[in-house]
Structures are given as C-alpha cells and as structure tokens.
Design a protein around this motif. Structure first.
Motif, PDB file in Angstrom:
ATOM      1  N   UNK A   1      12.626   0.319  -6.925  1.00 41.23           N
ATOM      2  CA  UNK A   1      12.469  -1.010  -6.210  1.00 41.23           C
ATOM      3  C   UNK A   1      13.467  -1.304  -4.986  1.00 41.23           C
ATOM      4  N   UNK A   2      14.649  -0.819  -5.366  1.00 42.70           N
ATOM      5  CA  UNK A   2      15.599  -0.848  -3.965  1.00 42.70           C
ATOM      6  C   UNK A   2      15.360  -0.053  -2.920  1.00 42.70           C
ATOM      7  N   UNK A   3      14.631   0.999  -3.129  1.00 42.58           N
ATOM      8  CA  UNK A   3      14.302   1.966  -1.949  1.00 42.58           C
ATOM      9  C   UNK A   3      13.056   1.082  -1.220  1.00 42.58           C
ATOM     10  N   UNK A   4      12.056   0.528  -1.966  1.00 44.16           N
ATOM     11  CA  UNK A   4      10.942  -0.271  -1.394  1.00 44.16           C
ATOM     12  C   UNK A   4      11.502  -1.628  -0.503  1.00 44.16           C
TER      13      UNK A   4
ATOM     14  N   UNK B   1      18.713  -7.547   8.558  1.00 43.15           N
ATOM     15  CA  UNK B   1      18.176  -7.485   7.353  1.00 43.15           C
ATOM     16  C   UNK B   1      19.039  -8.514   6.351  1.00 43.15           C
ATOM     17  N   UNK B   2      20.382  -8.836   6.655  1.00 44.79           N
ATOM     18  CA  UNK B   2      21.299  -9.296   5.854  1.00 44.79           C
ATOM     19  C   UNK B   2      22.211  -8.532   4.968  1.00 44.79           C
ATOM     20  N   UNK B   3      22.371  -7.406   5.179  1.00 40.22           N
ATOM     21  CA  UNK B   3      22.858  -6.345   4.345  1.00 40.22           C
ATOM     22  C   UNK B   3      24.156  -6.417   4.968  1.00 40.22           C
ATOM     23  N   UNK B   4      25.535  -6.005   4.174  1.00 41.37           N
ATOM     24  CA  UNK B   4      26.800  -6.162   4.552  1.00 41.37           C
ATOM     25  C   UNK B   4      27.249  -4.843   5.155  1.00 41.37           C
ATOM     26  N   UNK B   5      26.567  -3.663   4.899  1.00 33.58           N
ATOM     27  CA  UNK B   5      26.688  -2.529   5.626  1.00 33.58           C
ATOM     28  C   UNK B   5      25.521  -1.561   5.904  1.00 33.58           C
ATOM     29  N   UNK B   6      25.545  -0.589   6.662  1.00 31.28           N
ATOM     30  CA  UNK B   6      23.924  -0.159   6.873  1.00 31.28           C
ATOM     31  C   UNK B   6      23.818   1.117   5.609  1.00 31.28           C
ATOM     32  N   UNK B   7      24.740   1.138   4.791  1.00 24.80           N
ATOM     33  CA  UNK B   7      24.819   2.294   3.673  1.00 24.80           C
ATOM     34  C   UNK B   7      23.317   2.389   3.159  1.00 24.80           C
ATOM     35  N   UNK B   8      22.846   1.267   2.705  1.00 26.33           N
ATOM     36  CA  UNK B   8      21.568   1.341   1.978  1.00 26.33           C
ATOM     37  C   UNK B   8      20.483   1.871   2.950  1.00 26.33           C
ATOM     38  N   UNK B   9      20.549   1.564   4.107  1.00 24.47           N
ATOM     39  CA  UNK B   9      19.410   2.183   5.092  1.00 24.47           C
ATOM     40  C   UNK B   9      19.651   3.370   5.416  1.00 24.47           C
ATOM     41  N   UNK B  10      21.001   3.848   5.554  1.00 24.86           N
ATOM     42  CA  UNK B  10      21.430   5.083   5.957  1.00 24.86           C
ATOM     43  C   UNK B  10      20.860   6.272   4.734  1.00 24.86           C
ATOM     44  N   UNK B  11      20.886   5.641   3.545  1.00 24.64           N
ATOM     45  CA  UNK B  11      20.491   6.279   2.392  1.00 24.64           C
ATOM     46  C   UNK B  11      19.024   6.556   2.294  1.00 24.64           C
TER      47      UNK B  11
ATOM     48  N   UNK C   1      17.147   9.554   0.284  1.00 26.83           N
ATOM     49  CA  UNK C   1      16.220   9.106  -0.853  1.00 26.83           C
ATOM     50  C   UNK C   1      15.259  10.342  -0.696  1.00 26.83           C
ATOM     51  N   UNK C   2      14.539  10.077  -1.809  1.00 27.88           N
ATOM     52  CA  UNK C   2      13.291  11.082  -2.092  1.00 27.88           C
ATOM     53  C   UNK C   2      12.048  10.470  -1.694  1.00 27.88           C
TER      54      UNK C   2
ATOM     55  N   UNK D   1       0.742  -1.296   0.059  1.00 30.24           N
ATOM     56  CA  UNK D   1      -0.025   0.019  -0.081  1.00 30.24           C
ATOM     57  C   UNK D   1       0.863   1.121  -0.069  1.00 30.24           C
ATOM     58  N   UNK D   2       2.078   1.219   0.635  1.00 33.48           N
ATOM     59  CA  UNK D   2       2.825   2.332   0.712  1.00 33.48           C
ATOM     60  C   UNK D   2       4.091   2.544  -0.362  1.00 33.48           C
ATOM     61  N   UNK D   3       4.126   0.953  -0.818  1.00 37.11           N
ATOM     62  CA  UNK D   3       5.484   0.813  -1.861  1.00 37.11           C
ATOM     63  C   UNK D   3       5.574   1.954  -3.006  1.00 37.11           C
ATOM     64  N   UNK D   4       4.549   2.368  -3.760  1.00 34.62           N
ATOM     65  CA  UNK D   4       4.611   3.404  -4.531  1.00 34.62           C
ATOM     66  C   UNK D   4       5.150   4.641  -4.397  1.00 34.62           C
ATOM     67  N   UNK D   5       5.169   5.093  -3.034  1.00 33.12           N
ATOM     68  CA  UNK D   5       5.857   6.189  -2.531  1.00 33.12           C
ATOM     69  C   UNK D   5       7.347   6.106  -2.599  1.00 33.12           C
ATOM     70  N   UNK D   6       7.795   5.167  -2.798  1.00 30.51           N
ATOM     71  CA  UNK D   6       9.191   4.820  -3.129  1.00 30.51           C
ATOM     72  C   UNK D   6       9.553   4.484  -4.539  1.00 30.51           C
ATOM     73  N   UNK D   7      10.123   5.470  -5.025  1.00 35.33           N
ATOM     74  CA  UNK D   7      10.324   5.447  -6.811  1.00 35.33           C
ATOM     75  C   UNK D   7      10.953   4.132  -7.278  1.00 35.33           C
TER      76      UNK D   7
END
Length: 83
Positions: A28-31, A57-67, A72-73, A20-26
C-alpha cells in the motif's frame, strides 16, 4: 483555468487510473507513492525533481519517491499493458 466540475472529474478519472494499476504495486505504501508521484507530475510545480514532487505531496523528504523509482519492484511493461 479549469472549472470545479472539470477538476472534480479529473480527480475521479485519476482515482480510477490508480485503482486499475494499483495491484501492480505490492504494498500500500508503494501505491500511495505512485499516486503522489503521478499527481506531482501533473501539478503546477515549477521543477519536476524529487524534492519538489515530495514537497507537493506533503512528504518530508524525497526518499519514498526515489525508492519508488529506483528500488521498488514493479514492472512498467505490466502497467502499460493494463492501460
């Protein structure tokens, strides 16, 4: 402790939320990052900082979550209105 049935329903409800809110993140990576971030916040992680949430979440670094949180817009007001 929650039962398997309640846990399964919880996951289905979260999936509905993400749809329901996924379309707010332009992109797929942001979703995916948004999904991982929310699931991490709800997980039994001792400390809720970006390193622990990324690890959960299984990420190697927190860079994506921090972005997601700082660069992110996306508009939290739009998401609030959707909910």
């Amino acid at each position: 402790m929650i039962s398997a049935r309640v846990g399964k329903q919880w996951n289905l409800d979260l999936d509905d939320l993400f749809v329901s809110i996924g379309h707010r993140f332009g992109r797929v990576e942001l979703r995916r990052r948004m999904r991982d971030y929310v699931r991490g916040l709800l997980a039994p992680v001792a400390r809720k900082n970006s390193w622990q949430l990324a690890e959960q979440a299984g990420h190697a670094t927190p860079d994506g979550l921090q972005h997601l949180l700082t660069g992110a817009k996306w508009n939290p007001d739009d998401i609030r209105d959707d909910l």
